[in-house]
Design a protein around this motif. Structure first.
Motif, short mmCIF file in Angstrom:
data_model
loop_
_atom_site.label_atom_id
_atom_site.label_comp_id
_atom_site.label_asym_id
_atom_site.label_seq_id
_atom_site.Cartn_x
_atom_site.Cartn_y
_atom_site.Cartn_z
N LYS A 1 0.83 -1.20 0.00
CA LYS A 1 0.00 0.00 0.00
C LYS A 1 0.87 1.25 0.00
CE LYS A 1 -3.66 2.32 2.63
NZ LYS A 1 -4.53 2.24 3.86
N VAL B 1 -1.12 -1.61 -4.02
CA VAL B 1 -2.44 -2.08 -3.61
C VAL B 1 -3.10 -0.97 -2.81
CG1 VAL B 1 -1.58 -4.47 -3.42
CG2 VAL B 1 -1.80 -3.07 -1.36
N PHE B 2 -4.42 -1.07 -2.69
CA PHE B 2 -5.10 -0.14 -1.79
C PHE B 2 -6.28 -0.84 -1.15
CE2 PHE B 2 -6.61 0.70 -6.11
CZ PHE B 2 -7.99 0.63 -5.98
N GLU C 1 -7.37 -4.61 -3.05
CA GLU C 1 -7.26 -4.79 -4.50
C GLU C 1 -5.94 -4.21 -4.99
OE1 GLU C 1 -10.11 -2.34 -6.83
OE2 GLU C 1 -10.93 -1.85 -4.84
N HIS C 2 -5.48 -4.71 -6.12
CA HIS C 2 -4.18 -4.26 -6.62
C HIS C 2 -4.32 -3.03 -7.50
CE1 HIS C 2 -4.21 -5.27 -10.96
NE2 HIS C 2 -5.10 -6.18 -10.61
N ASN C 3 -3.21 -2.34 -7.66
CA ASN C 3 -3.13 -1.15 -8.51
C ASN C 3 -1.90 -1.28 -9.41
OD1 ASN C 3 -3.89 1.51 -9.33
ND2 ASN C 3 -2.26 2.34 -8.05
N SER D 1 -10.08 -1.11 0.07
CA SER D 1 -11.39 -0.62 -0.34
C SER D 1 -12.14 -0.07 0.86
CB SER D 1 -12.20 -1.75 -0.98
OG SER D 1 -11.54 -2.25 -2.11
N THR E 1 1.89 2.14 -3.33
CA THR E 1 0.71 2.36 -4.18
C THR E 1 0.44 1.18 -5.11
OG1 THR E 1 1.82 3.52 -6.04
CG2 THR E 1 1.14 4.85 -4.14
N GLN F 1 -1.08 -2.19 -12.66
CA GLN F 1 -0.90 -1.62 -13.99
C GLN F 1 -0.65 -0.11 -13.93
OE1 GLN F 1 -4.20 -4.54 -15.69
NE2 GLN F 1 -3.72 -2.90 -17.14
N ARG F 2 -1.46 0.58 -13.14
CA ARG F 2 -1.31 2.03 -13.06
C ARG F 2 -0.02 2.41 -12.36
NH1 ARG F 2 -6.36 5.14 -10.67
NH2 ARG F 2 -7.24 4.07 -12.49
N ALA F 3 0.32 1.70 -11.29
CA ALA F 3 1.52 2.06 -10.52
C ALA F 3 2.81 1.79 -11.30
CB ALA F 3 1.54 1.29 -9.20
#
Length: 221
Positions: free
Chosen positions: A64, A69-70, A81-83, A72, A67, A85-87
């Motif tokens: 987290k 995962v974050f 949930e994972h992040n 909910s 960045t 692709q964006r990170a």
């Protein structure tokens, strides 16, 4: 984005979130219990792990902070949930390949295509190789390479790919592991070749016996 090397448990937690987002979307985002269960699966995992709740929570907190995962919001139980692709800044196809490598260890392009069926359907092996090569040749300004093509290991017909999210890969270690895990088909081929050779030697020995007029062992002359 350039990431610090992930710990093996962090990579397992992240890969698990990436997998479940695609394979069981109805139960995603995941609770801590679901994350732990996914990390400790006995199938589709290499190596097998025994991650505790505390270890998984620590990994989630670390991811987290990166960045990746974050958590909910809403509900009585925290969900994650994972992040990725964006990170990291990679397309879906590349994220799928990296997730599989995190969960299953080094694999050939052919194995990755087969194992990705529930995640994403690649048209052919060439498309898998194209995304792997793109990840390998990733420029430094974008964070540098994320995969490496390993030397061909003993008993293997094809080279395998490994991810670099946990840092540089030990070629000696992966080669030894591949030798220990030599495919059964390669072993079967060796056994079949030896059996053929033994049969030929027996036939040649029989020809010699007949030419010399010798009886078979155990038979009267």
């Amino acid at each position: 984005m350039r990431l610090r090397p992930l710990a093996p448990i962090e990579a397992r937690v992240l890969g698990t979130l990436m997998e479940k987002a695609r394979t069981v979307p109805d139960s995603y985002p995941l609770t801590l219990n679901a994350v732990v269960a996914g990390c400790n699966q006995k199938t589709s995992r290499d190596p097998l792990m025994n991650v505790s709740d505390a270890q998984a929570q620590e990994a989630l907190d670390s991811l987290k902070a990166l960045t990746l995962v974050f958590e909910s919001s809403g509900g009585r139980v925290a969900r994650w949930e994972h992040n990725f692709q964006r990170a990291v800044g990679v397309p879906e196809q590349s994220a799928v390949l990296l997730g599989l490598l995190m969960l299953r260890g080094p694999q050939t392009a052919g194995e990755l295509r087969i194992n990705s069926e529930r995640w994403y359907r690649f048209a052919d092996i060439s498309s898998v190789e194209a995304f792997l090569e793109e990840l390998r040749d990733r420029p430094e300004e974008k964070g540098g390479p994320l995969v490496v093509l390993l030397p061909r290991a003993p008993g293997m017909r094809e080279q395998r790919w490994a991810h670099l999210l946990c840092g540089p890969v030990s070629v000696e270690h992966t080669s030894a592991a591949a030798e220990d895990d030599m495919p059964r088909e390669a072993l079967a081929r060796r056994v079949a070749a030896l059996e053929t050779e033994v049969a030929a030697l027996r036939s040649a020995l029989q020809d010699v016996r007949e030419q010399l007029g010798l009886s078979q062992p155990g038979q009267a002359a």
